[in-house]
Design a protein around this motif. Structure first.
Motif, PDB file in Angstrom:
ATOM      1  N   CYS A   1      -1.539  44.557 -57.487  1.00 31.26           N
ATOM      2  CA  CYS A   1      -1.593  44.015 -58.853  1.00 31.26           C
ATOM      3  C   CYS A   1      -1.853  42.515 -58.851  1.00 31.26           C
TER       4      CYS A   1
ATOM      5  N   ILE B   1      -5.095  45.794 -63.481  1.00 29.11           N
ATOM      6  CA  ILE B   1      -3.889  45.993 -64.298  1.00 29.11           C
ATOM      7  C   ILE B   1      -4.203  46.103 -65.795  1.00 29.11           C
TER       8      ILE B   1
ATOM      9  N   ASN C   1      -2.743  48.929 -67.720  1.00 27.91           N
ATOM     10  CA  ASN C   1      -1.276  49.045 -67.804  1.00 27.91           C
ATOM     11  C   ASN C   1      -0.795  48.594 -69.183  1.00 27.91           C
TER      12      ASN C   1
ATOM     13  N   GLN D   1       4.023  45.982 -68.563  1.00 23.79           N
ATOM     14  CA  GLN D   1       3.735  46.061 -67.127  1.00 23.79           C
ATOM     15  C   GLN D   1       2.814  44.921 -66.685  1.00 23.79           C
ATOM     16  N   ARG D   2       1.876  44.537 -67.536  1.00 27.11           N
ATOM     17  CA  ARG D   2       1.008  43.406 -67.180  1.00 27.11           C
ATOM     18  C   ARG D   2       1.849  42.129 -67.081  1.00 27.11           C
TER      19      ARG D   2
ATOM     20  N   GLY E   1       2.656  48.603 -62.068  1.00 25.01           N
ATOM     21  CA  GLY E   1       2.435  49.488 -63.214  1.00 25.01           C
ATOM     22  C   GLY E   1       3.612  50.389 -63.541  1.00 25.01           C
ATOM     23  N   THR E   2       4.656  50.372 -62.711  1.00 20.92           N
ATOM     24  CA  THR E   2       5.778  51.296 -62.932  1.00 20.92           C
ATOM     25  C   THR E   2       7.148  50.628 -62.841  1.00 20.92           C
TER      26      THR E   2
END
Ligand SMILES: [Zn+2]
Length: 254
Positions: A157, A179, A182, A186-187, A235-236
Motif C-alpha cells: 500500500c 489503494i 479501498n 482504509q486509504r 485494505g483490511t
C-alpha cells in the motif's frame, strides 16, 4: 558374454549421466541467496546499520535509493547514521523533541487528490493527548517529509521511512492506484500507518510476521489485534489508532 558386459557398462554410464544432470538441475533450482554488492561506501554503512538492528540480510531489499525491510520501511542510502554507530551499538532512532513537535509535511502534486485522507491521518496523530507528535502540512518553503504517489506494485500500500539523526523519515510513498479502490477509512489508514514508521514505529505484529525482534515500547508490551501499526493488512487493518497505539506514542514522545 563380452557384449553383455559392455551393454551393462553402457547402461551404467547413461544412468550416471542422468544422475549428474538431475543433480545439477536441483542445484540450479534451489533458491539463490541474495547478495548485495555495494559500491557506495555510505550505502554499505547504512546496510550494516540495518543488519546491526537485527534485520537478516535476506529480508533486506536493495533498491536504487534505499533499502526496504518488512515490505514497507525505507532506509535511504544517504540517511544520516547515529554517531553511536561508531561505538558499535544502537541507541534508538526516535525523532528528537525539537523536531517531533513540528513535522512539516509537504504533499506532492501527485497526492493532493488524497488531501482529505492525509488530513484525517494527521488528525489521528495530532489528536493524541499528552503526546509531542505534531504534523503540519506546509505548501511552500522547507519541509521535513514529502508524501508522494509511487507505483510499488501489487500487495504494498505504501512505504514509510525510518527516522535518522533525530528527524522524522523524510519520505512517504503511497501506492495511490493500488489503494484507490479501498474505502476512505482504509486509504487514510495506509497514510496514518506509514506516518507511524516515519516516527519510528515498527509493526506491532512483528512476531507473527516473522520479522526481527522489535524493542518493546516501555510499559506497552505485547501484541494488539487492534493496532493500526500491524503490518500486512493493506485494505483490511484497523482504521483508528488503538488504545495501545496511543499509549505507545505517549510513552515514546511524552
Ligand atoms: Zn508497515
Amino acid at each position: 558374454m563380452k557384449n553383455k558386459a559392455l551393454l551393462m557398462l553402457g547402461l551404467l554410464l547413461v544412468v550416471a549421466i542422468f544422475a549428474i544432470v538431475a543433480c545439477k538441475k536441483a542445484i540450479d533450482s534451489a533458491p539463490k541467496i541474495q547478495t548485495i554488492a555495494l559500491t557506495n561506501d555510505h550505502a554499505k554503512k547504512v546496510y550494516n546499520y540495518i543488519i546491526g538492528m537485527g534485520f537478516p540480510a535476506h529480508q533486506i531489499v536493495d533498491q536504487p535509493d534505499a533499502f526496504i525491510v518488512e515490505g514497507d520501511i525505507r532506509f535511504p542510502k544517504d540517511m544520516v547514521l547515529p554517531k553511536a554507530l561508531e561505538e558499535q551499538y544502537y541507541t534508538g532512532s526516535l525523532v528528537s523533541t525539537s523536531w517531533v513537535t513540528n513535522i512539516r509535511l509537504s504533499v506532492d502534486a501527485s497526492m493532493t487528490s488524497m488531501n482529505s485522507e492525509i488530513t484525517s491521518a494527521i488528525g489521528q496523530w495530532n489528536g493524541i493527548t499528552s503526546c509531542a507528535i505534531n504534523w503540519t502540512i506546509v505548501t511552500s518553503g522547507t519541509y521535513d517529509v514529502l508524501i508522494t504517489d509511487t507505483n510499488l506494485g501489487n500487495g504494498v500500500c505504501g512505504q514509510g521511512t525510518f527516522p535518522s539523526a533525530g528527524k522524522a523519515g523524510n519520505l512517504i510513498y503511497i501506492n495511490k492506484a493500488y489503494i484507490a479502490g479501498n474505502t476512505f477509512a482504509q486509504r487514510a489508514r495506509t497514510i496514518c500507518h506509514e506516518m507511524g514508521h516515519n516516527v519510528s514505529f515498527r509493526h506491532t505484529n512483528w512476531f507473527s510476521r516473522g520479522e526481527p525482534t522489535a524493542t518493546d515500547v516501555p510499559g506497552v508490551p505485547g501484541t494488539d489485534a487492534n493496532s493500526l501499526m500491524n503490518g500486512g493488512q493493506c485494505g483490511t487493518g484497523a482504521t483508528s489508532l488503538s488504545a495501545k497505539d496511543i499509549q505507545a506514542a505517549q510513552a515514546l514522545y511524552p
